[in-house]
Design an enzyme around this catalytic site. Sequence first.
Site, PDB file in Angstrom:
ATOM      1  N   ASP A   1       5.427   8.910  15.039  1.00  0.00           N
ATOM      2  CA  ASP A   1       6.028   7.806  14.286  1.00  0.00           C
ATOM      3  C   ASP A   1       6.088   6.521  15.097  1.00  0.00           C
ATOM      4  O   ASP A   1       6.930   5.660  14.852  1.00  0.00           O
ATOM      5  CB  ASP A   1       7.428   8.192  13.797  1.00  0.00           C
ATOM      6  CG  ASP A   1       8.397   8.486  14.944  1.00  0.00           C
ATOM      7  OD1 ASP A   1       7.989   8.371  16.114  1.00  0.00           O
ATOM      8  OD2 ASP A   1       9.561   8.837  14.662  1.00  0.00           O
TER       9      ASP A   1
ATOM     10  N   ALA B   1     -27.512 -14.153 -30.308  1.00  0.00           N
ATOM     11  CA  ALA B   1     -26.056 -14.064 -30.311  1.00  0.00           C
ATOM     12  C   ALA B   1     -25.556 -13.385 -31.583  1.00  0.00           C
ATOM     13  O   ALA B   1     -26.114 -13.559 -32.671  1.00  0.00           O
ATOM     14  CB  ALA B   1     -25.443 -15.454 -30.196  1.00  0.00           C
TER      15      ALA B   1
ATOM     16  N   LEU C   1       3.623  14.430  18.690  1.00  0.00           N
ATOM     17  CA  LEU C   1       4.762  15.116  18.086  1.00  0.00           C
ATOM     18  C   LEU C   1       4.913  14.654  16.640  1.00  0.00           C
ATOM     19  O   LEU C   1       5.260  13.501  16.378  1.00  0.00           O
ATOM     20  CB  LEU C   1       6.033  14.829  18.881  1.00  0.00           C
ATOM     21  CG  LEU C   1       5.967  15.160  20.386  1.00  0.00           C
ATOM     22  CD1 LEU C   1       7.308  14.876  21.057  1.00  0.00           C
ATOM     23  CD2 LEU C   1       5.552  16.612  20.607  1.00  0.00           C
TER      24      LEU C   1
ATOM     25  N   ARG D   1      15.844  10.515   7.038  1.00  0.00           N
ATOM     26  CA  ARG D   1      16.323   9.158   6.802  1.00  0.00           C
ATOM     27  C   ARG D   1      15.324   8.306   6.020  1.00  0.00           C
ATOM     28  O   ARG D   1      15.675   7.239   5.513  1.00  0.00           O
ATOM     29  CB  ARG D   1      16.660   8.485   8.138  1.00  0.00           C
ATOM     30  CG  ARG D   1      18.006   8.918   8.694  1.00  0.00           C
ATOM     31  CD  ARG D   1      18.314   8.205   9.998  1.00  0.00           C
ATOM     32  NE  ARG D   1      17.590   8.782  11.119  1.00  0.00           N
ATOM     33  CZ  ARG D   1      17.558   8.254  12.340  1.00  0.00           C
ATOM     34  NH1 ARG D   1      18.189   7.114  12.574  1.00  0.00           N
ATOM     35  NH2 ARG D   1      16.887   8.844  13.309  1.00  0.00           N
TER      36      ARG D   1
ATOM     37  N   TYR E   1     -19.637   4.224 -24.244  1.00  0.00           N
ATOM     38  CA  TYR E   1     -18.895   5.473 -24.438  1.00  0.00           C
ATOM     39  C   TYR E   1     -18.742   5.753 -25.926  1.00  0.00           C
ATOM     40  O   TYR E   1     -18.232   4.910 -26.681  1.00  0.00           O
ATOM     41  CB  TYR E   1     -17.524   5.358 -23.771  1.00  0.00           C
ATOM     42  CG  TYR E   1     -16.692   6.617 -23.783  1.00  0.00           C
ATOM     43  CD1 TYR E   1     -17.225   7.833 -23.372  1.00  0.00           C
ATOM     44  CD2 TYR E   1     -15.360   6.584 -24.206  1.00  0.00           C
ATOM     45  CE1 TYR E   1     -16.451   8.988 -23.370  1.00  0.00           C
ATOM     46  CE2 TYR E   1     -14.585   7.742 -24.199  1.00  0.00           C
ATOM     47  CZ  TYR E   1     -15.125   8.941 -23.787  1.00  0.00           C
ATOM     48  OH  TYR E   1     -14.362  10.078 -23.794  1.00  0.00           O
TER      49      TYR E   1
ATOM     50  N   ASN F   1     -29.351 -13.454 -17.979  1.00  0.00           N
ATOM     51  CA  ASN F   1     -28.153 -14.154 -18.425  1.00  0.00           C
ATOM     52  C   ASN F   1     -27.481 -13.327 -19.518  1.00  0.00           C
ATOM     53  O   ASN F   1     -28.095 -13.036 -20.549  1.00  0.00           O
ATOM     54  CB  ASN F   1     -28.487 -15.545 -18.966  1.00  0.00           C
ATOM     55  CG  ASN F   1     -27.234 -16.349 -19.265  1.00  0.00           C
ATOM     56  OD1 ASN F   1     -26.686 -17.020 -18.403  1.00  0.00           O
ATOM     57  ND2 ASN F   1     -26.758 -16.270 -20.504  1.00  0.00           N
TER      58      ASN F   1
ATOM     59  N   ASN G   1      13.923   3.852  27.478  1.00  0.00           N
ATOM     60  CA  ASN G   1      12.867   4.847  27.298  1.00  0.00           C
ATOM     61  C   ASN G   1      12.335   4.769  25.874  1.00  0.00           C
ATOM     62  O   ASN G   1      13.093   4.886  24.904  1.00  0.00           O
ATOM     63  CB  ASN G   1      13.448   6.239  27.567  1.00  0.00           C
ATOM     64  CG  ASN G   1      12.450   7.348  27.322  1.00  0.00           C
ATOM     65  OD1 ASN G   1      11.243   7.125  27.323  1.00  0.00           O
ATOM     66  ND2 ASN G   1      12.956   8.559  27.111  1.00  0.00           N
TER      67      ASN G   1
ATOM     68  N   THR H   1      12.485  18.130  21.439  1.00  0.00           N
ATOM     69  CA  THR H   1      11.188  17.603  21.871  1.00  0.00           C
ATOM     70  C   THR H   1      10.544  18.472  22.950  1.00  0.00           C
ATOM     71  O   THR H   1       9.317  18.635  22.978  1.00  0.00           O
ATOM     72  CB  THR H   1      11.354  16.173  22.381  1.00  0.00           C
ATOM     73  OG1 THR H   1      12.427  16.142  23.354  1.00  0.00           O
ATOM     74  CG2 THR H   1      11.682  15.215  21.246  1.00  0.00           C
TER      75      THR H   1
END
Length: 466
Positions: A102, A422, A8, A15, A386, A376, A169, A78
């Site tokens: 739920d 570097a 269901l 709520r 980019y 490395n 229940n 239901t």
Amino acid sequence: MKKMAIVLAAGQGKRMKSKLYKVLHPVCGKPMVGHVLDTVRDSACEQTVVIVGHGAETVQSYVGDRAECVLQPEQLGTGHAVRQAERLIGGEEGTTIVICGDTPLVTPATIQSMLALHASSGAAATILTAELANSAGYGRIIRGGGGAVERIVEHKDCSPEEREVREINTGTYCFDNRKLFDALAQIKNDNAQGEYYLTDVIAIFKRAGETVQAYCTNDLAEAIGVNDRVALAEAEKLMRERIVRRHLLNGVTVQDPSATYIESGVMIGADTVIYPGTVLRGRTVIGTDCVIGPNADITDSVLGDGVLVKHSVLTQAEVGDESAVGPYANLRPGSKLGKACKVGDFVELKNASLGDGSKVSHLSYVGDAVVGKDVNIGCGAITVNYDGFNKSITEIGDNAFIGSNTNLIAPVKIGEGAYVVAGSTITQDVDPGDLAIARERQVNKRGYADRIRSKAKLKKEHNGKV
């Protein structure tokens, strides 16, 4: 006998005070209705029908081919909701589970126990119940001789004696399928709400002399139906505790379960240690003997054995055996690390693969790149992928060395064993074994630093007089 399920899921859930329909609110990373569908699947149901109403298209899109969806155009109770499944399964012989979308904490083991009791007792209906210390607001289960259910009495209709009953229940049932739909045809809506209640079939069964059983769960979490954010948070907490417990029993060490978030689809190997602040989401798979955290945030990623991750974020990444990530690394989608790799502090990878033994230890960005073995990459190195219009690939061969503060302007290839000095900005391919240097020649001007300081001092004094 055929096993079927009716879920269901038609309610809006006002709520919850949310644009998201109630059954789609996630508990530990999965919509509540997804947990329920998993439960009925793992209970060996051969056919599942989901009753949808509010947000029907959105709910149906999530359900996909896991179940058949039927629209309840008006929410008239239901009993009315269950009856919408009649055209699909009304004529079937067998047992049907009716469960709310739920109730994510109902387990397959409980459903299977219900089914066993239902079959052994020859019941027309079996109700999942729970005993609560405070049963106010719930329908009470009134049992007769031999433990069979006599009736369900809503709280407002209870006598003083019935209000003392603690068995309630939960809203989950097993039914003889044919008897269910025969009884549904008889229920009326002559009540204050003008709705057709599924619980009315219990009275119909009793008048017909049918047996109605109740299976009382010993896990009170299974009684929780999520109707607001308070119950959602409670369900999240209880589900998280279950998940962590499952991993603990499977040989995973979780240092602080209350400070660890693991979603339901995550898999973790034995002897892995999870430190506090860790968040594991989606379909993440973690191998054995890993150390994860503190403060690792990992989503939809696959980690091998012996992996170390701390203070880092991984999303749709792959990390090979014995590799280390972090602290403060970010592995974005498409990141793939081979064995014994190192990705260190403040390093970001995106759509990049590192071969076995390669290292990017500090303050670097490697994106849209294919990096070979034992490479490395020095501190501050960047693959410039980019140009404002297109993403381009950087390729780095095995055993290459990329010096600190280097820019590799893609598309570019660095050959096997090549050495990039570097501070270089590389715009052309570097052949295997070559050394590349691309920076201005250094010029030292003798005594010039003192001249600059003197000039700055005079300027400051002059400005102070103005």
